[in-house]
Design a protein around this motif. Structure first.
Motif, short mmCIF file in Angstrom:
data_model
loop_
_atom_site.label_atom_id
_atom_site.label_comp_id
_atom_site.label_asym_id
_atom_site.label_seq_id
_atom_site.Cartn_x
_atom_site.Cartn_y
_atom_site.Cartn_z
N GLY A 13 0.73 -1.20 -0.02
CA GLY A 13 0.02 0.02 0.04
C GLY A 13 0.83 1.18 0.02
O GLY A 13 0.23 2.45 -0.01
N THR A 14 2.19 1.22 0.01
CA THR A 14 3.15 2.26 0.12
C THR A 14 3.22 2.89 -1.48
O THR A 14 3.70 2.04 -2.25
CB THR A 14 4.28 1.99 0.69
N PRO A 15 2.97 4.07 -1.63
CA PRO A 15 3.07 4.48 -3.08
C PRO A 15 4.72 4.49 -3.56
O PRO A 15 5.37 4.32 -2.86
CB PRO A 15 2.62 5.93 -2.97
N GLN A 16 4.89 4.11 -4.63
CA GLN A 16 6.25 4.12 -5.48
C GLN A 16 6.61 5.72 -5.80
O GLN A 16 6.45 6.00 -6.79
CB GLN A 16 6.45 3.14 -6.57
N ASP A 17 7.01 6.44 -4.68
CA ASP A 17 7.32 7.73 -4.90
C ASP A 17 8.48 7.80 -3.89
O ASP A 17 8.65 7.51 -2.88
CB ASP A 17 6.09 8.50 -4.19
N ALA A 18 9.46 8.66 -4.49
CA ALA A 18 10.72 9.07 -3.64
C ALA A 18 10.51 10.12 -2.57
O ALA A 18 10.47 11.45 -3.12
CB ALA A 18 11.66 9.40 -4.70
N PRO A 19 10.60 9.81 -1.57
CA PRO A 19 10.46 10.90 -0.47
C PRO A 19 11.51 12.03 -0.55
O PRO A 19 11.05 13.31 -0.48
CB PRO A 19 10.66 10.16 0.89
N GLU A 20 12.57 11.91 -0.86
CA GLU A 20 13.51 12.84 -1.28
C GLU A 20 13.25 14.06 -2.27
O GLU A 20 13.65 14.95 -2.34
CB GLU A 20 14.90 12.40 -1.36
N ASP A 21 12.36 13.38 -3.06
CA ASP A 21 11.81 14.58 -4.27
C ASP A 21 10.91 15.52 -3.45
O ASP A 21 10.78 16.51 -4.12
CB ASP A 21 11.01 13.97 -5.27
N TYR A 22 10.36 15.39 -2.44
CA TYR A 22 9.69 16.51 -1.70
C TYR A 22 10.44 17.49 -1.09
O TYR A 22 9.96 18.88 -0.77
CB TYR A 22 8.79 15.71 -0.77
N VAL A 23 11.58 17.02 -0.80
CA VAL A 23 12.54 18.31 -0.04
C VAL A 23 12.78 19.49 -0.92
O VAL A 23 13.05 19.43 -2.25
CB VAL A 23 13.93 17.54 0.29
N GLY A 24 12.58 20.75 -0.21
CA GLY A 24 12.57 21.96 -0.98
C GLY A 24 11.22 22.49 -1.45
O GLY A 24 10.97 23.63 -1.58
N LEU A 25 10.34 21.63 -1.45
CA LEU A 25 8.97 22.09 -1.95
C LEU A 25 8.23 22.83 -0.93
O LEU A 25 8.57 22.71 0.52
CB LEU A 25 7.93 20.92 -2.25
N GLY A 26 7.49 23.72 -1.14
CA GLY A 26 6.66 24.19 0.01
C GLY A 26 5.70 23.30 0.67
O GLY A 26 5.30 22.27 0.01
N ALA A 27 5.22 23.46 2.06
CA ALA A 27 4.65 22.51 2.44
C ALA A 27 3.24 22.14 2.03
O ALA A 27 3.01 21.11 2.04
CB ALA A 27 4.52 23.09 3.96
#
Length: 75
Positions: A13-27
């Motif tokens: 059930g965990t999406p295949q998405d790289a958490p490090e890609d969120y660093v630097g984005l607005g909350a």
């Protein structure tokens, strides 16, 4: 034939998405992107917040400082 979902997920059930890609984005942008990509829960935290360490399948944790994601991890 059933339509395919936009964000395929593995059996746990965990999406295949790289958490490090969120660093630097607005909350807010990071939260919206995470939900659109299939994360069932998004938790916004202060960078040095004291939290429990249980792993929750489908949850994305965002450490936010000055309205920017500075760290991100699954669980």
């Amino acid at each position: 034939m059933a339509p395919e979902s936009a964000a395929p997920q593995p059996p746990d059930g965990t999406p295949q998405d790289a958490p490090e890609d969120y660093v630097g984005l607005g909350a807010q942008e990071a939260e919206q992107r995470a939900r659109a990509r299939g994360w069932s829960s998004v938790r916004r935290l202060e960078p040095d917040a004291i939290i429990t360490m249980e792993y929750v399948v489908g949850r994305l944790n965002l450490a936010v400082d000055d309205d920017r994601v500075v760290r991100c991890w699954a669980g």
